[in-house]
Enzyme design. Structure first.
Site, PDB file in Angstrom:
ATOM      1  N   GLY A   1       0.814  -1.220   0.000  1.00  0.00           N
ATOM      2  CA  GLY A   1       0.000   0.000   0.000  1.00  0.00           C
ATOM      3  C   GLY A   1       0.839   1.258   0.000  1.00  0.00           C
ATOM      4  N   CYS A   2       1.901   1.252   0.787  1.00  0.00           N
ATOM      5  CA  CYS A   2       2.764   2.438   0.877  1.00  0.00           C
ATOM      6  C   CYS A   2       3.513   2.663  -0.426  1.00  0.00           C
ATOM      7  CB  CYS A   2       3.723   2.310   2.059  1.00  0.00           C
ATOM      8  SG  CYS A   2       2.842   2.239   3.642  1.00  0.00           S
ATOM      9  N   THR A   3       3.898   1.570  -1.079  1.00  0.00           N
ATOM     10  CA  THR A   3       4.558   1.688  -2.378  1.00  0.00           C
ATOM     11  C   THR A   3       3.592   2.269  -3.400  1.00  0.00           C
ATOM     12  OG1 THR A   3       6.066  -0.134  -1.898  1.00  0.00           O
ATOM     13  CG2 THR A   3       5.706   0.409  -4.226  1.00  0.00           C
TER      14      THR A   3
END
Length: 155
Positions: free
Chosen positions: A46-48
């Site tokens: 998700g952060c990527t």
């Protein structure tokens, strides 16, 4: 959890190291609109996705006078790997003590897979050129979030 920021609040000042260990402060960005976003961990799916979406939209955001900065509790070395691996083109700042995360209300109790846990609350703030919060988004989903912000900012 710290109190949540609201539009009109003065954005808390900070100084944190970037992925190369260089200090970056909010006051050094004054005079520009800033998208300041908090994410749980570099190199997670998700952060990527969120970081890549911000990078992809960065030319249009910068053309509109908006600077993007990401903050997580990761150490600078991990942020450098993340930046290099995924071609992130904006500053990633390290807050391992979670002091800035807490100042923005982006650290505290949250639900993860239905269970209460304590950690980073994915949050984004649009800060105006005078250092005041224009928009505050808490508990955002990584997918589609950048597009929503761009749409709301007219970028």
């Amino acid at each position: 959890m710290s109190e949540r920021l609201q539009p009109g609040d003065v954005a808390p000042e900070f100084e944190l190291p970037d992925s190369d260990g260089n200090p970056v402060s909010l006051s050094s960005l004054q005079g520009r609109r800033v998208i300041l976003y908090f994410y749980p961990a570099a190199m997670t799916p998700g952060c990527t996705q969120e970081a890549v979406d911000f990078s992809d939209g960065l030319p249009e955001l910068e053309a509109a006078g908006v600077t993007v900065v990401g903050i997580s509790p990761d150490e600078p070395a991990k942020l450098a790997k993340f930046r290099d691996r995924d071609s992130i083109t904006f500053p990633l700042l390290s807050d391992p003590a979670t002091e800035v995360l807490r100042a923005y209300g982006a650290y505290g109790e949250k639900k993860l897979y239905g269970k209460a846990t304590v950690g980073v609350i994915r949050s984004t703030f649009v800060i105006d050129a005078d250092g005041k919060v224009d928009k505050a988004y808490y508990n955002v989903k990584a997918t589609g979030h950048v597009e929503r912000i761009r749409r709301e900012l007219g970028v």
